[in-house]
Write a protein that holds these residues in place. Structure first.
Motif, mmCIF file in Angstrom:
data_model
loop_
_atom_site.group_PDB
_atom_site.id
_atom_site.type_symbol
_atom_site.label_atom_id
_atom_site.label_comp_id
_atom_site.label_asym_id
_atom_site.label_seq_id
_atom_site.Cartn_x
_atom_site.Cartn_y
_atom_site.Cartn_z
ATOM 1 N N THR A 53 -10.427 -3.719 6.142
ATOM 2 C CA THR A 53 -9.881 -2.293 5.713
ATOM 3 C C THR A 53 -10.438 -1.883 4.262
ATOM 4 O O THR A 53 -10.550 -2.732 3.406
ATOM 5 C CB THR A 53 -8.088 -2.331 5.604
ATOM 6 N N GLN A 86 -12.313 1.195 -4.953
ATOM 7 C CA GLN A 86 -11.848 1.157 -3.752
ATOM 8 C C GLN A 86 -11.713 -0.293 -3.329
ATOM 9 O O GLN A 86 -12.417 -1.317 -4.218
ATOM 10 C CB GLN A 86 -12.730 1.552 -2.821
ATOM 11 N N GLU A 87 -10.728 -0.586 -2.661
ATOM 12 C CA GLU A 87 -10.564 -1.987 -2.246
ATOM 13 C C GLU A 87 -10.839 -2.527 -0.788
ATOM 14 O O GLU A 87 -10.366 -1.813 0.076
ATOM 15 C CB GLU A 87 -9.100 -2.335 -2.584
ATOM 16 N N ASP A 135 -2.190 5.872 -0.038
ATOM 17 C CA ASP A 135 -3.460 5.409 -0.124
ATOM 18 C C ASP A 135 -4.154 5.762 1.330
ATOM 19 O O ASP A 135 -3.653 5.879 2.393
ATOM 20 C CB ASP A 135 -3.361 4.075 0.162
ATOM 21 N N ALA A 179 -6.548 4.278 4.334
ATOM 22 C CA ALA A 179 -6.869 3.172 4.521
ATOM 23 C C ALA A 179 -7.873 3.221 5.717
ATOM 24 O O ALA A 179 -7.623 3.940 6.857
ATOM 25 C CB ALA A 179 -5.761 2.176 4.930
ATOM 26 N N THR A 182 -9.312 0.445 1.153
ATOM 27 C CA THR A 182 -8.291 1.161 0.628
ATOM 28 C C THR A 182 -8.784 1.996 -0.640
ATOM 29 O O THR A 182 -9.230 1.583 -1.313
ATOM 30 C CB THR A 182 -7.262 0.226 0.454
ATOM 31 N N THR A 183 -8.415 3.458 -0.635
ATOM 32 C CA THR A 183 -8.545 4.082 -1.804
ATOM 33 C C THR A 183 -7.249 4.210 -2.464
ATOM 34 O O THR A 183 -6.360 4.639 -2.109
ATOM 35 C CB THR A 183 -9.098 5.811 -1.384
ATOM 36 N N PRO A 184 -7.417 3.760 -3.942
ATOM 37 C CA PRO A 184 -6.055 3.938 -4.760
ATOM 38 C C PRO A 184 -5.739 5.179 -4.727
ATOM 39 O O PRO A 184 -6.135 6.030 -4.781
ATOM 40 C CB PRO A 184 -6.296 3.061 -5.829
ATOM 41 N N ARG A 220 -12.002 -5.557 -4.778
ATOM 42 C CA ARG A 220 -11.952 -4.296 -5.580
ATOM 43 C C ARG A 220 -13.463 -4.081 -6.156
ATOM 44 O O ARG A 220 -14.034 -5.007 -6.746
ATOM 45 C CB ARG A 220 -11.004 -4.416 -6.625
ATOM 46 N N ARG A 261 -9.895 1.222 8.865
ATOM 47 C CA ARG A 261 -10.047 -0.111 9.473
ATOM 48 C C ARG A 261 -11.396 0.004 10.209
ATOM 49 O O ARG A 261 -11.456 0.438 11.086
ATOM 50 C CB ARG A 261 -8.972 -0.374 10.254
ATOM 51 N N THR A 316 0.704 -1.194 -0.045
ATOM 52 C CA THR A 316 -0.121 -0.024 0.123
ATOM 53 C C THR A 316 0.850 1.163 0.017
ATOM 54 O O THR A 316 1.841 1.375 0.733
ATOM 55 C CB THR A 316 -0.962 0.049 1.042
#
Ligand SMILES: [Zn+2]
Length: 210
Positions: free
Chosen positions: A202, A30-31, A9, A11, A204-206, A172, A13, A5
């Motif tokens: 979590t 988003q992942e 990024d 994140a 995560t936004t790239p 994703r 949680r 990551t």
């Protein structure tokens, strides 16, 4: 392999206590990581299109598009309208995930002799309500970490999950969606090992491409 990551990024949680569920909204791209904190824990996953929850992740439509019983890395889960909604981008577990077994519900526990019990179906309804969605449909979930071997004669096994502490998958979002996860509370047939435990998520936004 779990992707690294970048520091840019963002994140978030979220802890999912044992036997409970959570809903999260993902924007396209988003992942979502689903982490089996203690190992051996099944996570029922449902996904609904954000602006029309009548369209949702369908295991049967997914099996049609992938030609497989169970999900694999790089494959997309598809909706009732055959659009990709989530893609499995990585998996650090042994890879056993189910798309055949229905979510546990009140009726399932009654057949097992228990009148009142937490269930993935109830967790789904409660979690969606927090987003203002009242939904009675319980789609076939993707049962992440659930170990359901298929014997040559077609017999299904319901075996303890093989995931180790910290094992994770990454999903994703292919379109904006509401994803509901349930830390399956089943404690009668052994699929969650000796006892149900919690999960962590979590989001995560790239990082933007520059
Ligand atoms: Zn369950």
């Amino acid at each position: 392999m779990r992707p690294t990551t970048s520091p840019r990024d963002a994140a978030i949680r979220i802890d999912v206590p044992a036997r409970s569920g959570r809903a999260v909204r993902l924007e396209q791209g988003q992942e979502l990581a689903i982490i089996d904190v203690d190992g051996g824990q099944v996570c029922d996953v449902f996904a609904f299109v954000a602006d029309d929850v009548d369209e949702y992740l369908s295991a049967s439509h997914t099996r049609t598009s992938t030609g497989r019983l169970f999900p694999g890395v790089g494959e997309s889960f598809t909706t009732t309208l055959r659009r990709p909604i989530l893609t499995l981008v990585y998996d650090t577990s042994p890879g056993a995930h189910d798309m055949l077994i229905a979510a546990c519900d009140d009726a399932r526990y009654r057949t097992l002799g228990v009148d009142e019990h937490a269930s993935c179906a109830t967790n789904l309804r409660v979690a969606l309500r927090e987003f203002g969605v009242v939904n009675e449909v319980v789609p076939q979930p993707v049962n992440v970490f659930m170990n359901v071997p298929v014997a040559p004669d077609g017999t299904l096994g319901l075996l303890p999950a093989l995931s180790a502490p910290g094992d994770a998958i990454g999903l994703r979002a292919d379109i904006d969606c509401l994803v509901v996860v349930s830390a399956c509370p089943m404690d009668i047939n052994g699929i969650n090992g000796s006892h149900p435990s919690g999960l962590a998520l979590t989001i995560t936004t790239p990082a933007e491409e520059f």
